[in-house]
Enzyme design. Structure first.
Site, PDB file in Angstrom:
ATOM      1  N   THR A 133       1.000  -1.407  -0.071  1.00  0.00           N
ATOM      2  CA  THR A 133      -0.309   0.039  -0.181  1.00  0.00           C
ATOM      3  C   THR A 133       0.499   1.179   0.298  1.00  0.00           C
ATOM      4  OG1 THR A 133      -1.649   0.951   1.735  1.00  0.00           O
ATOM      5  CG2 THR A 133      -0.231   0.013   2.614  1.00  0.00           C
ATOM      6  N   ASP A 134       0.020   1.995  -0.454  1.00  0.00           N
ATOM      7  CA  ASP A 134       1.323   3.854  -0.324  1.00  0.00           C
ATOM      8  C   ASP A 134       1.134   3.790   1.071  1.00  0.00           C
ATOM      9  OD1 ASP A 134      -1.808   4.344   0.118  1.00  0.00           O
ATOM     10  OD2 ASP A 134      -2.306   5.710  -1.221  1.00  0.00           O
ATOM     11  N   GLU A 135       0.417   3.520   2.426  1.00  0.00           N
ATOM     12  CA  GLU A 135       0.248   4.292   3.329  1.00  0.00           C
ATOM     13  C   GLU A 135       1.016   3.948   4.223  1.00  0.00           C
ATOM     14  OE1 GLU A 135      -3.178   3.368   5.495  1.00  0.00           O
ATOM     15  OE2 GLU A 135      -4.281   3.653   4.057  1.00  0.00           O
ATOM     16  N   TYR A 159      -1.622  -0.378  10.978  1.00  0.00           N
ATOM     17  CA  TYR A 159      -1.577  -1.291  10.080  1.00  0.00           C
ATOM     18  C   TYR A 159      -0.511  -0.993   8.884  1.00  0.00           C
ATOM     19  CZ  TYR A 159      -3.356  -1.184   4.981  1.00  0.00           C
ATOM     20  OH  TYR A 159      -2.908  -1.813   3.630  1.00  0.00           O
ATOM     21  N   LYS A 163       2.049  -3.209   7.471  1.00  0.00           N
ATOM     22  CA  LYS A 163       1.953  -3.584   5.928  1.00  0.00           C
ATOM     23  C   LYS A 163       4.021  -2.888   5.685  1.00  0.00           C
ATOM     24  CE  LYS A 163      -0.168  -4.361   3.276  1.00  0.00           C
ATOM     25  NZ  LYS A 163      -0.256  -6.192   2.568  1.00  0.00           N
TER      26      LYS A 163
HETATM   27  P1  NAD Z   1      -9.449  -6.999   2.328  1.00  0.00           P
HETATM   28  O1  NAD Z   1      -9.886  -6.851   3.708  1.00  0.00           O
HETATM   29  O2  NAD Z   1     -11.202  -6.755   1.656  1.00  0.00           O
HETATM   30  O3  NAD Z   1      -9.261  -9.144   2.087  1.00  0.00           O
HETATM   31  C1  NAD Z   1      -8.508  -8.802   2.751  1.00  0.00           C
HETATM   32  C2  NAD Z   1      -8.689 -11.093   2.477  1.00  0.00           C
HETATM   33  O4  NAD Z   1      -7.687 -11.429   3.359  1.00  0.00           O
HETATM   34  C3  NAD Z   1      -9.533 -11.720   2.801  1.00  0.00           C
HETATM   35  O5  NAD Z   1     -10.105 -12.746   2.371  1.00  0.00           O
HETATM   36  C4  NAD Z   1      -9.241 -12.194   4.139  1.00  0.00           C
HETATM   37  O6  NAD Z   1     -10.422 -13.265   4.463  1.00  0.00           O
HETATM   38  C5  NAD Z   1      -8.054 -12.565   3.707  1.00  0.00           C
HETATM   39  N1  NAD Z   1      -6.778 -12.885   4.620  1.00  0.00           N
HETATM   40  C6  NAD Z   1      -7.145 -12.359   6.009  1.00  0.00           C
HETATM   41  N2  NAD Z   1      -6.185 -12.965   7.230  1.00  0.00           N
HETATM   42  C7  NAD Z   1      -5.515 -13.866   6.065  1.00  0.00           C
HETATM   43  C8  NAD Z   1      -4.604 -14.708   6.115  1.00  0.00           C
HETATM   44  N3  NAD Z   1      -3.995 -14.769   7.866  1.00  0.00           N
HETATM   45  N4  NAD Z   1      -4.232 -15.873   5.951  1.00  0.00           N
HETATM   46  C9  NAD Z   1      -4.800 -16.149   4.475  1.00  0.00           C
HETATM   47  N5  NAD Z   1      -6.104 -15.184   3.955  1.00  0.00           N
HETATM   48  C10 NAD Z   1      -6.148 -13.523   5.441  1.00  0.00           C
HETATM   49  O7  NAD Z   1      -8.398  -6.701   1.725  1.00  0.00           O
HETATM   50  P2  NAD Z   1      -8.310  -6.116   0.213  1.00  0.00           P
HETATM   51  O8  NAD Z   1      -9.316  -4.524   0.453  1.00  0.00           O
HETATM   52  O9  NAD Z   1      -8.424  -6.301  -0.807  1.00  0.00           O
HETATM   53  O10 NAD Z   1      -6.545  -6.243   0.366  1.00  0.00           O
HETATM   54  C11 NAD Z   1      -5.833  -6.612  -0.439  1.00  0.00           C
HETATM   55  C12 NAD Z   1      -4.151  -6.254  -0.295  1.00  0.00           C
HETATM   56  O11 NAD Z   1      -4.485  -5.417  -0.688  1.00  0.00           O
HETATM   57  C13 NAD Z   1      -4.007  -5.997   0.886  1.00  0.00           C
HETATM   58  O12 NAD Z   1      -2.477  -6.268   1.608  1.00  0.00           O
HETATM   59  C14 NAD Z   1      -4.019  -4.859   1.711  1.00  0.00           C
HETATM   60  O13 NAD Z   1      -2.767  -4.418   2.579  1.00  0.00           O
HETATM   61  C15 NAD Z   1      -3.032  -4.246   0.030  1.00  0.00           C
HETATM   62  N6  NAD Z   1      -3.850  -2.972  -0.634  1.00  0.00           N
HETATM   63  C16 NAD Z   1      -5.536  -2.778  -0.698  1.00  0.00           C
HETATM   64  C17 NAD Z   1      -5.729  -1.114  -1.085  1.00  0.00           C
HETATM   65  C18 NAD Z   1      -6.947  -1.092  -0.959  1.00  0.00           C
HETATM   66  O14 NAD Z   1      -7.804   0.382  -1.272  1.00  0.00           O
HETATM   67  N7  NAD Z   1      -7.931  -1.961  -0.147  1.00  0.00           N
HETATM   68  C19 NAD Z   1      -4.868  -0.889  -2.022  1.00  0.00           C
HETATM   69  C20 NAD Z   1      -3.571  -0.425  -1.474  1.00  0.00           C
HETATM   70  C21 NAD Z   1      -3.249  -2.045  -1.113  1.00  0.00           C
HETATM   71  O1  DAU Z   2      -4.345   4.278   0.140  1.00  0.00           O
HETATM   72  C1  DAU Z   2      -4.481   2.559   0.052  1.00  0.00           C
HETATM   73  C2  DAU Z   2      -4.884   1.268   1.653  1.00  0.00           C
HETATM   74  O2  DAU Z   2      -6.518   2.637   1.424  1.00  0.00           O
HETATM   75  C3  DAU Z   2      -5.342   0.878   1.525  1.00  0.00           C
HETATM   76  O3  DAU Z   2      -4.078   0.454   2.076  1.00  0.00           O
HETATM   77  C4  DAU Z   2      -6.257   0.352   2.831  1.00  0.00           C
HETATM   78  O4  DAU Z   2      -6.474  -1.268   3.114  1.00  0.00           O
HETATM   79  C5  DAU Z   2      -7.589   0.852   2.521  1.00  0.00           C
HETATM   80  O5  DAU Z   2      -8.475   0.453   3.730  1.00  0.00           O
HETATM   81  C6  DAU Z   2      -7.328   2.245   2.105  1.00  0.00           C
HETATM   82  O6  DAU Z   2      -7.377   2.804   3.793  1.00  0.00           O
HETATM   83  P1  DAU Z   2      -8.107   4.578   4.409  1.00  0.00           P
HETATM   84  O7  DAU Z   2      -7.602   4.671   5.218  1.00  0.00           O
HETATM   85  O8  DAU Z   2      -7.477   5.578   3.350  1.00  0.00           O
HETATM   86  O9  DAU Z   2      -9.082   4.375   3.341  1.00  0.00           O
HETATM   87  P2  DAU Z   2     -10.743   4.025   4.224  1.00  0.00           P
HETATM   88  O10 DAU Z   2     -11.675   3.644   3.136  1.00  0.00           O
HETATM   89  O11 DAU Z   2     -11.167   3.215   5.309  1.00  0.00           O
HETATM   90  O12 DAU Z   2     -10.786   5.752   4.131  1.00  0.00           O
HETATM   91  C7  DAU Z   2     -10.866   6.806   2.859  1.00  0.00           C
HETATM   92  C8  DAU Z   2     -10.704   8.421   3.708  1.00  0.00           C
HETATM   93  O13 DAU Z   2     -12.307   8.089   4.495  1.00  0.00           O
HETATM   94  C9  DAU Z   2      -9.602   8.453   4.745  1.00  0.00           C
HETATM   95  O14 DAU Z   2      -9.255   9.496   4.879  1.00  0.00           O
HETATM   96  C10 DAU Z   2     -10.358   8.044   5.750  1.00  0.00           C
HETATM   97  C11 DAU Z   2     -11.924   8.940   5.787  1.00  0.00           C
HETATM   98  N1  DAU Z   2     -13.144   8.486   6.314  1.00  0.00           N
HETATM   99  C12 DAU Z   2     -13.392   6.691   6.285  1.00  0.00           C
HETATM  100  C13 DAU Z   2     -14.835   6.234   7.139  1.00  0.00           C
HETATM  101  C14 DAU Z   2     -14.685   4.555   6.336  1.00  0.00           C
HETATM  102  C15 DAU Z   2     -14.295   8.689   6.553  1.00  0.00           C
HETATM  103  O15 DAU Z   2     -14.662  10.360   6.466  1.00  0.00           O
HETATM  104  N2  DAU Z   2     -15.778   8.157   7.214  1.00  0.00           N
HETATM  105  C16 DAU Z   2     -15.658   7.055   7.386  1.00  0.00           C
HETATM  106  O16 DAU Z   2     -16.848   6.687   8.110  1.00  0.00           O
END
Ligand code: NAD
Ligand code: DAU
Length: 353
Positions: A133-135, A159, A163
């Site tokens: 992730t970019d975080e 988190y 990562k």
């Molecule tokens: P998600 O939470 O929707 O899905 C995570 C999946 O991993 C789930 O299916 C869960 O059951 C599985 N999981 C959790 N713990 C596990 C374990 N110990 N063993 C096997 N499976 C397990 O997450 P996502 O949003 O699909 O993110 C997927 C990946 O991409 C993550 O590594 C996250 O850090 C990264 N990522 C997410 C975003 C985003 O915006 N969602 C952006 C950048 C990177």
């Molecule tokens: O940047 C990549 C990341 O993006 C991934 O690594 C994470 O897995 C993914 O969950 C996401 O993280 P964020 O914290 O940016 O996503 P989230 O959707 O939780 O929140 C997006 C923005 O909105 C953040 O600034 C927090 C804000 N927010 C979120 C929620 C859930 C609100 O203002 N209200 C809310 O109820």
């Protein structure tokens, strides 16, 4: 040839598996622990597909992974499995440490043992792609340049720290053991099968349910949004042609303040599914307590992946967000199934009554 995908029942992993099998005959072994975020319904269209083998299990289970690797001899592992929600990591970091750090370590150990025993040709062709992730780069000021791959790591939440630790382990396995790794650091995704604890699906869900649309703090935090299928195509491209040991930033050049994103969602819903009382959905916007340690701005400089691998996103934010809202309107049964008892408990904990 076969690939092993972890976390393939989650949001991005399931989109990846669906896209992969729509475009290729190469089988996928899909290992997922099915936590609250994993959902086999995401993969329902693959029922009966002989190229998809789902295995319930964790990335921390060395013996299970060793067995799967020995049995199926994959040419690559793509690691999506993680705890992924920042707010949950603030309420309870333990699972993040266990899965994202210890789990990635055990997965790397099993992969290292398998890879070490491969014949030379298979060994040279093998890839371990770690999805990050970019975080991990921390937070930007409003005039700072976007994150490049050489930006220093400054994770601010449990988190992102977990990562970051996993990224470091992956890097170390390349430098120390020569494991052929690739790491991708992507910005915020949105699209189908996004669990409604994250901003975009939560707002769509709450809007349609007549509930408040919670904005943390002043709503001026900036995220850089990418349609999930563009993330998946970038990962496929990095797997195909990425240089070993390199990291690639993936992003959509779509920086938006949260409040603008919520206003856009409200306007699309006003058009596609107007409120019965004729009022605009933005009337439901409610300012709530800010997230502790809330990162102010993320922005990805995605020029390396474009320059080296020729990858660019296909969707603009405008096209992707309309598709996404339409998907949620068309898939209310999916939403109803995931917003079950455990989901309601989470809402109570995070947003109060
Ligand atoms: P998600 O939470 O929707 O899905 C995570 C999946 O991993 C789930 O299916 C869960 O059951 C599985 N999981 C959790 N713990 C596990 C374990 N110990 N063993 C096997 N499976 C397990 O997450 P996502 O949003 O699909 O993110 C997927 C990946 O991409 C993550 O590594 C996250 O850090 C990264 N990522 C997410 C975003 C985003 O915006 N969602 C952006 C950048 C990177
Ligand atoms: O940047 C990549 C990341 O993006 C991934 O690594 C994470 O897995 C993914 O969950 C996401 O993280 P964020 O914290 O940016 O996503 P989230 O959707 O939780 O929140 C997006 C923005 O909105 C953040 O600034 C927090 C804000 N927010 C979120 C929620 C859930 C609100 O203002 N209200 C809310 O109820």
């Amino acid at each position: 040839m076969t690939i092993l995908v972890t976390g393939g029942a989650g949001f991005i992993g399931s989109n990846f598996v669906l896209d992969w099998l729509a475009q290729s005959d190469e089988p996928v072994i899909n290992l997922d622990a099915l936590t609250y975020a994993g959902n086999l319904e995401n993969l329902a269209t693959l029922e009966g597909n002989k190229n998809h083998l789902f295995v319930k299990g964790g990335i921390g289970d060395f013996d299970l992974i060793a067995k799967l690797l020995a049995e199926h001899q994959p040419r690559a592992v793509v690691n999506f499995a993680a705890e992924s929600h920042v707010d949950r990591s603030i309420h309870g970091p333990e699972d993040f440490i266990q899965t994202n750090i210890v789990g990635t370590f055990r997965l790397l150990e099993a992969v290292r043992a398998y890879w070490g025993g491969l014949p030379d040709e298979a060994k040279a062709a093998f890839r371990f792609l770690h999805v990050s992730t970019d975080e991990v780069y921390g937070s930007l000021g409003k005039d700072d340049p976007a994150f490049t791959e050489t930006h220093r790591y400054e994770p601010n939440s449990p988190y992102s720290a977990s990562k970051a630790a996993s990224d470091h382990l992956v890097r170390a396995y390349h430098h120390t053991y020569g494991l052929p790794v690739l790491t991708t650091n992507c910005s915020n995704n949105y699209g189908p099968y996004h669990f409604p604890e994250k901003l975009i699906p939560l707002v769509i869900h709450n809007a349609l349910a007549g509930k408040p649309l919670p904005i943390y703090g002043d709503g001026q935090q900036i995220r850089d949004w990418l349609y999930v299928k563009d993330h998946c195509s970038a990962i496929r491209r990095v797997l195909e042609a990425g240089r070993l040991g390199e990291t690639y930033n993936i992003g959509g050049w779509n920086e938006k303040p949260n409040l603008d994103v919520v206003h856009t969602l409200c306007a699309i819903l006003d058009h596609l599914s107007p409120r019965a009382d004729g009022q605009p959905y933005k009337a439901q916007i409610t300012y709530v307590k800010d997230r502790p340690g809330h990162d102010r701005r993320y922005a990805i400089d995605a020029s390396k992946i474009e320059r080296e691998l020729g990858w660019k996103p296909a969707e603009t934010f405008e096209s992707g967000i309309k598709k996404t809202v339409q998907w949620y309107l068309d898939n209310q049964a999916w939403v109803a199934n995931v917003t079950s008892g455990a989901y309601r408990e989470w809402l109570g904990k995070q947003y109060g009554a």
